[in-house]
Every structure is written in C-alpha cells, then in structure tokens.
Design an enzyme around this catalytic site. Structure first.
Site, PDB file in Angstrom:
ATOM      1  N   CYS A  85       0.805  -1.229   0.000  1.00 16.73           N
ATOM      2  CA  CYS A  85       0.000   0.000   0.000  1.00 16.73           C
ATOM      3  C   CYS A  85       0.833   1.272   0.000  1.00 16.73           C
ATOM      4  CB  CYS A  85      -0.948  -0.001   1.194  1.00 16.73           C
ATOM      5  SG  CYS A  85      -2.080  -1.404   1.211  1.00 16.73           S
ATOM      6  N   CYS A 216     -13.825   1.224   6.492  1.00 19.97           N
ATOM      7  CA  CYS A 216     -12.772   0.527   5.739  1.00 19.97           C
ATOM      8  C   CYS A 216     -12.582   1.187   4.383  1.00 19.97           C
ATOM      9  CB  CYS A 216     -13.152  -0.935   5.515  1.00 19.97           C
ATOM     10  SG  CYS A 216     -13.592  -1.849   7.002  1.00 19.97           S
ATOM     11  N   SER A 217     -11.349   1.250   3.919  1.00 23.46           N
ATOM     12  CA  SER A 217     -11.104   1.786   2.578  1.00 23.46           C
ATOM     13  C   SER A 217     -11.558   0.774   1.531  1.00 23.46           C
ATOM     14  CB  SER A 217      -9.620   2.102   2.388  1.00 23.46           C
ATOM     15  OG  SER A 217      -8.838   0.940   2.560  1.00 23.46           O
ATOM     16  N   HIS A 347      -8.782   3.771  -2.454  1.00 27.21           N
ATOM     17  CA  HIS A 347      -7.422   3.286  -2.208  1.00 27.21           C
ATOM     18  C   HIS A 347      -6.921   2.403  -3.342  1.00 27.21           C
ATOM     19  CE1 HIS A 347      -3.861   2.049  -0.255  1.00 27.21           C
ATOM     20  NE2 HIS A 347      -4.336   1.064   0.502  1.00 27.21           N
TER      21      HIS A 347
END
Length: 400
Positions: A85, A216-217, A347
């Site tokens: 990430c 949550c992404s 994301h």
C-alpha cells in the site's frame, strides 16, 4: 553524497472509481490522464523528464513502461515499483532521490491500480505469503479472523481500547469525519456524508471493534502523478511560485520491535511510522505543532487513531482525545485527511501515496477549493504498506 533540494512542480490525478465502473478504462488510460495533468500543471513537456518511477501492485512486469509510454517514447530510465500500500510513495521517494542525489533535474513519479472488487487476494498460492510472519505473530495475540487486513488493524484498535480507554465510537467518528470531508473532493470515489449512526449501522466487517464497511477503505481504480525538479530547474523555468519543496522524507521498514514488542500496534506498523516521523522532523526542522494539514493512511479507521500517536500529534494512548476535542478536522489544531482519506477517497494501492502528494501540493498552493485549509505553511503525508514500509513526507512552499 549530494543533497540537493527537491521540489514538486506539477501534480495530477484521476478521479478514483469503483473497480470496473468506467467501462474500458485500462491502466494506460489512467496513466495518460494523471501524467498529462501533472505535466500540464508543471508547464513542461514529457521530453524534460529524465527519469520515471512507476508504482502498481496488481499487474504484470513492465506495466510501468507501458503506462508511461502514453506520455512519450524518449528512452529515459524507468523503474517498476511494488511495495504494497506504500507503493505510490515509494515511486515518489525514488524520483526524489534522483533529484537529491544529482542524477536528474526533472523526474516523474506515477502510480496506478486496476483492481478487482472485494477483499484483497493473494497473488500466488505456491509460496510463502509476505505477511505470513506478521499474521502468525498477531494470531498468537488475538483470535484470527477473516478478511485478514481488517482483522489486523481491527485487532490493533481493540488493543487500544483495552489499554487506553478508547471506544468503538471513537473509531466510527473518524470514519464519519473523513466521509464528511470527501463531500468537497471531486476526485473521491465516495462523496457522501454519513451520520455517526449510519456509519455504525452499516455492514459489519470486524465485530470486536464494531468496524463496519464505512470504516474501511474500498478497492479502487485510479492513478496519480507528480513531477519533481531540482532548484536549478525551478529557477530556470520560473516555477518558484508554484513549486512545493519536499523538506523531509523518510522510509522505514520493519524493526525488531515489530515482532519483539508483541503488540498489535507494532505489527501494523506504528513503530515504523514513528521512526519515519522522527527522521522527517529532524530533516525539516519542523515539529508536529508546526504542521497545519495532514494526509495519513486511514486504510481502516483504527489506523488513523494509531497514526495520530505515531506522528507525535499526541502521546501514545491519547489518540482518542484528539477525536473528542475535534482537533483533527476544520477548526481544530490540524485538518487530517481533507481529501476524505483512503476510507472515502478510495485506495488504488499504487496511486494512494501520489494522491496524497497532490492534495498536499494543492493545499500549500492555496488551490484546494472547498477543501482548503486556511493559512497552510507546512503539510505532512503518511503512507504505509504492511510487510512492510512506512513513509512520512514533509512539504513546504518553495518561497517561504
């Protein structure tokens, strides 16, 4: 070793989208869009780029070249980057090091991701997963649950509640804040405000923390890019008024304490973040009190709270007090994730760190439209990937 000043002179990004929402939108299309916008923002052509560093997590070898070929075919050195990430900031870090070390006067960092819907899946089944050591260590501390990523960060949140008195509502309030911020971000995947009750009432993802889908992404498609330049290049092209200087940047990988501390907090990267933040404050001469606006890696709501502490916005164990005081939104001490953060902006792994760079650049230029934080003089970005690498980057105006 040379230590030249490094400036962001152009940024661009696509709108982040739900995977597959834009039919026929492939990664070369994404890269062409974000890269062209960044070059136009810098006021230069692709011929001026001397190095390119391209980040993505889900894709075949040399997809970076294929993506950037949409901008031109000049034979410049190019790398493909995959660092979970934190991939986008890894590309930025490499592009910055090219300038800092005197190897280039103008470099490009670009990140993209074309993802599948749903929880992240392992790419290979015939070899050890990179996170297996972290997962096994956490499973000795907390009962294992699926999906893995929300379990890991959720477990760290539960640990914080047990040790420091934070509550499920504190984490829900973080998500409520970031969704509220995203309403003013045209690049965000979601631009909808939710009440605290709506956040808490959504589909449950990790029961022990009360962590719902809105905390949550999401998986996302999208791209972002930044053009970096040396001081000489900025002066020669008259870009001082728009240039933003990277006054500190640090990358930290897992430390011995990641495992020896035997805490969920350490296993999800808090020690890495703290080490990077300490280095950046030393490099830049800034303290947490000097920062006005922050984009941080809220992949899950508990990570935002843990990162408050790791960045030194408060003492360890006191992150929830910043939530209670309103110190992380407009009118507070810092504005954290004015873009909506990963939770609401989206994301796309390879693009996330560069989208943070774009937001910080716009904020420091005073061009963030309705998201603009008043009087920004210093900005901080935080991007982390488990397995692991944590980046912190400090930005200030060139003409300060």
């Amino acid at each position: 070793m040379s230590s030249n000043r490094v400036f962001v002179i152009g940024v661009g990004m696509t709108k982040f989208e739900k995977p597959g929402r834009r039919e026929g939108w492939d990664y070369p299309d994404m890269a062409r869009e974000s890269g062209t916008l960044a070059l136009q923002d810098a006021g230069i052509s692709y011929d001026a780029i001397q190095e390119a560093h391209v980040g993505y997590v889900y894709g075949d070898s040399t997809a970076g070249e294929r993506a950037v070929y949409e901008l031109g075919l000049t034979g410049v050195p190019m790398t493909n980057v995959n660092n979970n990430c934190s991939t986008g900031t890894t590309a930025l870090w490499l592009a910055a090091r090219a300038i800092k070390g005197g190897f280039a006067d103008c470099s490009l960092a670009l990140g993209f991701e074309k993802m599948q819907s749903g929880s992240l899946q392992a790419g290979f089944e015939d070899r050890e997963q990179p996170l297996l050591r972290h997962i096994e260590a956490l499973a000795q501390l907390r009962e294992f649950a699926m999906p893995v990523a929300p379990w890991m960060f959720g477990a760290a949140g539960v640990e914080h509640m047990e040790q420091h008195g934070s509550t499920k509502e504190h984490f829900a309030k973080i998500a409520e804040k970031n969704h509220r911020h995203s309403v003013n971000n045209p690049y965000a995947q979601f631009q909808q405000e939710y009440t605290l009750e709506e956040v808490q009432g959504e589909k449950m993802i990790y029961e022990a923390l009360g962590m719902t889908r809105l905390m949550c992404s999401p998986t996302s498609d999208g791209s972002a890019a930044a053009v970096l330049a040396s001081e000489r290049f900025v002066e020669e092209h008259g870009l001082g008024d728009q240039a933003v200087e990277i006054t500190g940047q640090a990358m930290t990988t897992d430390l011995e304490s990641t495992f020896s501390a035997k805490t969920a907090r350490a296993l999800v990267g808090a020690d890495m973040t703290a080490a990077s933040a300490s280095s950046v404050y030393e490099q830049s001469g800034l303290t947490a009190d000097d920062i006005d606006v922050i984009e941080l890696h809220d992949c899950f709501a508990p990570n935002e709270l843990l990162t408050y502490e790791a960045l030194g916005l408060c003492a360890e164990g006191e992150g929830h007090k910043l939530v209670d005081s309103g110190d992380t939104t407009y009118g507070g001490r810092w504005v954290v994730n004015p873009s909506g953060g990963l939770i609401s902006k989206g994301h796309p792994l390879g693009a996330t760190g560069l989208a943070q760079c774009a937001e910080m650049t716009w904020q420091l230029r005073g061009r963030a439209d309705q998201r603009q934080v008043e009087g920004v003089k210093a900005a901080l970005a935080h991007n982390i990937g488990l397995g692991g690498a944590a980046f912190v980057t400090a930005y200030q105006p060139a003409n300060r």
